[in-house]
Design a protein around this motif. Sequence first.
Motif, PDB file in Angstrom:
ATOM      1  N   THR A   4     114.021 -50.615  42.653  1.00  0.00           N
ATOM      2  CA  THR A   4     113.508 -49.251  42.583  1.00  0.00           C
ATOM      3  C   THR A   4     114.060 -48.567  41.339  1.00  0.00           C
ATOM      4  OG1 THR A   4     115.353 -48.325  43.811  1.00  0.00           O
ATOM      5  CG2 THR A   4     113.464 -49.100  45.102  1.00  0.00           C
ATOM      6  N   THR A   5     113.416 -47.498  40.938  1.00  0.00           N
ATOM      7  CA  THR A   5     113.879 -46.734  39.785  1.00  0.00           C
ATOM      8  C   THR A   5     115.298 -46.225  40.020  1.00  0.00           C
ATOM      9  OG1 THR A   5     111.618 -46.099  39.286  1.00  0.00           O
ATOM     10  CG2 THR A   5     113.338 -44.769  38.307  1.00  0.00           C
ATOM     11  N   LYS A   6     115.565 -45.766  41.235  1.00  0.00           N
ATOM     12  CA  LYS A   6     116.907 -45.282  41.571  1.00  0.00           C
ATOM     13  C   LYS A   6     117.918 -46.414  41.435  1.00  0.00           C
ATOM     14  CE  LYS A   6     119.404 -42.906  45.257  1.00  0.00           C
ATOM     15  NZ  LYS A   6     119.321 -42.344  46.603  1.00  0.00           N
ATOM     16  N   GLN A   8     117.615 -49.140  39.550  1.00  0.00           N
ATOM     17  CA  GLN A   8     117.731 -49.463  38.128  1.00  0.00           C
ATOM     18  C   GLN A   8     118.666 -48.486  37.425  1.00  0.00           C
ATOM     19  OE1 GLN A   8     113.574 -49.355  37.095  1.00  0.00           O
ATOM     20  NE2 GLN A   8     113.431 -51.590  37.061  1.00  0.00           N
TER      21      GLN A   8
END
Length: 108
Positions: A4-6, A8
């Motif tokens: 997920t972006t979080k 990453q």
Amino acid sequence: MPMTTKRQAAVSQALERLAPLMPLEDALAIKALVARPHMRGLPAQRAVWLATITHIRHTHSDYDALLDEGYDRDAARFFVLDEVNAVLRRWQATRFLDADEDGVGADG
């Protein structure tokens, strides 16, 4: 399933805190290790540490050569401890591998 972006962002921050002078090529390889399915359940900081040690062992030390010569993992890890910590020093790491630490990473 990609991170997920979080996740990453957390991984990138953990890498920056751990070793601010890590070359981009190494950081990308470590991020790939962190993205493996068995690493995704770990907190980002722990996953980054384990992946970093694994990457250094396999890429920047004689670890694989020692295994090929017949040394077991524990012996090979012992013999490359100084090499691993030398790389961490070059990257101005905030943490170093201890001889008593397991340091088992993304794939050994």
